[in-house]
Design a protein around this motif. Structure first.
Motif, PDB file in Angstrom:
ATOM      1  N   ILE A  45       0.851  -1.192   0.000  1.00  0.00           N
ATOM      2  CA  ILE A  45       0.000   0.000   0.000  1.00  0.00           C
ATOM      3  C   ILE A  45       0.882   1.234   0.000  1.00  0.00           C
ATOM      4  N   ASP A  46       0.520   2.223  -0.831  1.00  0.00           N
ATOM      5  CA  ASP A  46       1.342   3.427  -0.948  1.00  0.00           C
ATOM      6  C   ASP A  46       1.399   4.232   0.345  1.00  0.00           C
ATOM      7  N   HIS A  47       0.260   4.515   0.929  1.00  0.00           N
ATOM      8  CA  HIS A  47       0.182   5.323   2.148  1.00  0.00           C
ATOM      9  C   HIS A  47      -0.623   4.576   3.207  1.00  0.00           C
ATOM     10  N   PRO A  48       0.014   3.640   3.933  1.00  0.00           N
ATOM     11  CA  PRO A  48      -0.755   2.843   4.898  1.00  0.00           C
ATOM     12  C   PRO A  48      -1.333   3.669   6.046  1.00  0.00           C
ATOM     13  N   VAL A  49      -0.628   4.713   6.462  1.00  0.00           N
ATOM     14  CA  VAL A  49      -1.137   5.526   7.577  1.00  0.00           C
ATOM     15  C   VAL A  49      -2.351   6.334   7.128  1.00  0.00           C
ATOM     16  N   ALA A  50      -2.331   6.850   5.914  1.00  0.00           N
ATOM     17  CA  ALA A  50      -3.494   7.583   5.390  1.00  0.00           C
ATOM     18  C   ALA A  50      -4.691   6.637   5.256  1.00  0.00           C
ATOM     19  N   THR A  51      -4.442   5.422   4.806  1.00  0.00           N
ATOM     20  CA  THR A  51      -5.514   4.432   4.700  1.00  0.00           C
ATOM     21  C   THR A  51      -6.070   4.092   6.081  1.00  0.00           C
ATOM     22  N   LEU A  52      -5.180   3.991   7.054  1.00  0.00           N
ATOM     23  CA  LEU A  52      -5.592   3.715   8.427  1.00  0.00           C
ATOM     24  C   LEU A  52      -6.428   4.863   8.992  1.00  0.00           C
ATOM     25  N   ASN A  53      -6.025   6.082   8.697  1.00  0.00           N
ATOM     26  CA  ASN A  53      -6.779   7.251   9.160  1.00  0.00           C
ATOM     27  C   ASN A  53      -8.171   7.277   8.526  1.00  0.00           C
ATOM     28  N   GLN A  54      -8.266   6.934   7.254  1.00  0.00           N
ATOM     29  CA  GLN A  54      -9.574   6.879   6.590  1.00  0.00           C
ATOM     30  C   GLN A  54     -10.466   5.819   7.229  1.00  0.00           C
ATOM     31  N   LEU A  55      -9.880   4.680   7.558  1.00  0.00           N
ATOM     32  CA  LEU A  55     -10.640   3.617   8.213  1.00  0.00           C
ATOM     33  C   LEU A  55     -11.154   4.083   9.577  1.00  0.00           C
ATOM     34  N   THR A  83       2.917  -0.923  12.514  1.00  0.00           N
ATOM     35  CA  THR A  83       2.298  -2.097  13.139  1.00  0.00           C
ATOM     36  C   THR A  83       1.755  -1.741  14.522  1.00  0.00           C
ATOM     37  N   GLN A  84       2.493  -0.917  15.278  1.00  0.00           N
ATOM     38  CA  GLN A  84       1.998  -0.466  16.586  1.00  0.00           C
ATOM     39  C   GLN A  84       0.730   0.371  16.423  1.00  0.00           C
ATOM     40  N   LEU A  85       0.713   1.216  15.386  1.00  0.00           N
ATOM     41  CA  LEU A  85      -0.473   2.034  15.121  1.00  0.00           C
ATOM     42  C   LEU A  85      -1.653   1.156  14.717  1.00  0.00           C
ATOM     43  N   THR A 104      -2.145  -1.919  15.724  1.00  0.00           N
ATOM     44  CA  THR A 104      -2.589  -2.564  16.959  1.00  0.00           C
ATOM     45  C   THR A 104      -3.421  -1.602  17.802  1.00  0.00           C
ATOM     46  N   LEU A 105      -2.976  -0.346  17.892  1.00  0.00           N
ATOM     47  CA  LEU A 105      -3.731   0.671  18.631  1.00  0.00           C
ATOM     48  C   LEU A 105      -5.094   0.897  17.989  1.00  0.00           C
ATOM     49  N   THR A 106      -5.132   0.946  16.677  1.00  0.00           N
ATOM     50  CA  THR A 106      -6.402   1.129  15.965  1.00  0.00           C
ATOM     51  C   THR A 106      -7.335  -0.049  16.187  1.00  0.00           C
ATOM     52  N   GLN A 107      -6.774  -1.244  16.194  1.00  0.00           N
ATOM     53  CA  GLN A 107      -7.588  -2.442  16.437  1.00  0.00           C
ATOM     54  C   GLN A 107      -8.216  -2.389  17.826  1.00  0.00           C
ATOM     55  N   ARG A 108      -7.438  -1.984  18.836  1.00  0.00           N
ATOM     56  CA  ARG A 108      -7.997  -1.857  20.189  1.00  0.00           C
ATOM     57  C   ARG A 108      -9.076  -0.789  20.228  1.00  0.00           C
ATOM     58  N   TRP A 109      -8.863   0.316  19.514  1.00  0.00           N
ATOM     59  CA  TRP A 109      -9.842   1.402  19.507  1.00  0.00           C
ATOM     60  C   TRP A 109     -11.146   0.939  18.860  1.00  0.00           C
ATOM     61  N   ILE A 110     -11.051   0.195  17.770  1.00  0.00           N
ATOM     62  CA  ILE A 110     -12.259  -0.293  17.099  1.00  0.00           C
ATOM     63  C   ILE A 110     -13.005  -1.272  17.994  1.00  0.00           C
ATOM     64  N   LYS A 111     -12.274  -2.149  18.675  1.00  0.00           N
ATOM     65  CA  LYS A 111     -12.934  -3.115  19.554  1.00  0.00           C
ATOM     66  C   LYS A 111     -13.556  -2.438  20.772  1.00  0.00           C
ATOM     67  N   THR A 112     -13.027  -1.298  21.180  1.00  0.00           N
ATOM     68  CA  THR A 112     -13.560  -0.570  22.333  1.00  0.00           C
ATOM     69  C   THR A 112     -14.882   0.106  22.008  1.00  0.00           C
ATOM     70  N   ASN A 113     -15.032   0.584  20.793  1.00  0.00           N
ATOM     71  CA  ASN A 113     -16.203   1.372  20.416  1.00  0.00           C
ATOM     72  C   ASN A 113     -17.213   0.527  19.657  1.00  0.00           C
TER      73      ASN A 113
END
Length: 158
Positions: free
Chosen positions: A68-78, A137-139, A141-150
């Motif tokens: 993926i070209d911009h994984p952090v941007a894709t993560l932010n969109q998700l 990868t740490q980001l 993991t943090l995003t995964q925890r945030w999604i599971k929390t909400n």
């Protein structure tokens, strides 16, 4: 000699067999409980579909991070799309920058977005060279925890 007095009796006749219809009241209650449980499970599964989709997309992002070209941007969109499912658009859609990170922290990030690895969401999408895959990868993991929390709300636009 005396005849057998029992011989004068008519033969026994059996009562008609018990019909299966209509069922006893207990079976009606069981049927109603099964139908109610099925409806509740269906509604819960439908409400949790965005969470499952987001976690699946996150899993694919983690697996294909190098492609993926911009994984952090894709993560932010998700994160933004999932937040729009969980909260009213008026509250979430306009958030950017530090306000976006503070919102993520307030809703389950525990300070790790604004003071930790989550700061990549502000700077990395605009960099020519991307951050090392360990931080991404740490980001993730943090995003995964945030999604599971909400949990997605029934009507987020209310």
């Amino acid at each position: 000699m005396i005849e057998d007095p029992l011989a004068a009796l008519r033969p026994l006749h059996e009562p008609p067999p018990v019909s299966w219809w209509p069922p006893a009241p207990g079976w009606w209650i069981v049927l109603l409980l099964i139908v109610a449980a099925a409806i509740m499970i269906f509604r819960y599964e439908r409400r949790m579909a965005p969470r499952r989709a987001a976690l699946h997309e996150l899993k694919l992002l983690k697996k294909n991070m190098d492609k993926i070209d911009h994984p952090v941007a894709t993560l932010n969109q998700l994160l933004k799309r999932y937040a729009l499912v969980c909260w009213p658009a008026a509250k979430v859609a306009s958030l950017t920058g530090e306000d976006w990170l503070f919102f993520l922290d307030a809703s389950g990030g525990n300070g790790k977005f604004s003071k930790g690895v989550g700061r990549l969401l502000l700077s990395d999408p605009y960099q020519k060279q991307h951050t090392d895959s360990n931080k991404i990868t740490q980001l993730i993991t943090l995003t995964q925890r945030w999604i599971k929390t909400n949990t997605p709300q029934k009507n987020p636009d209310v």
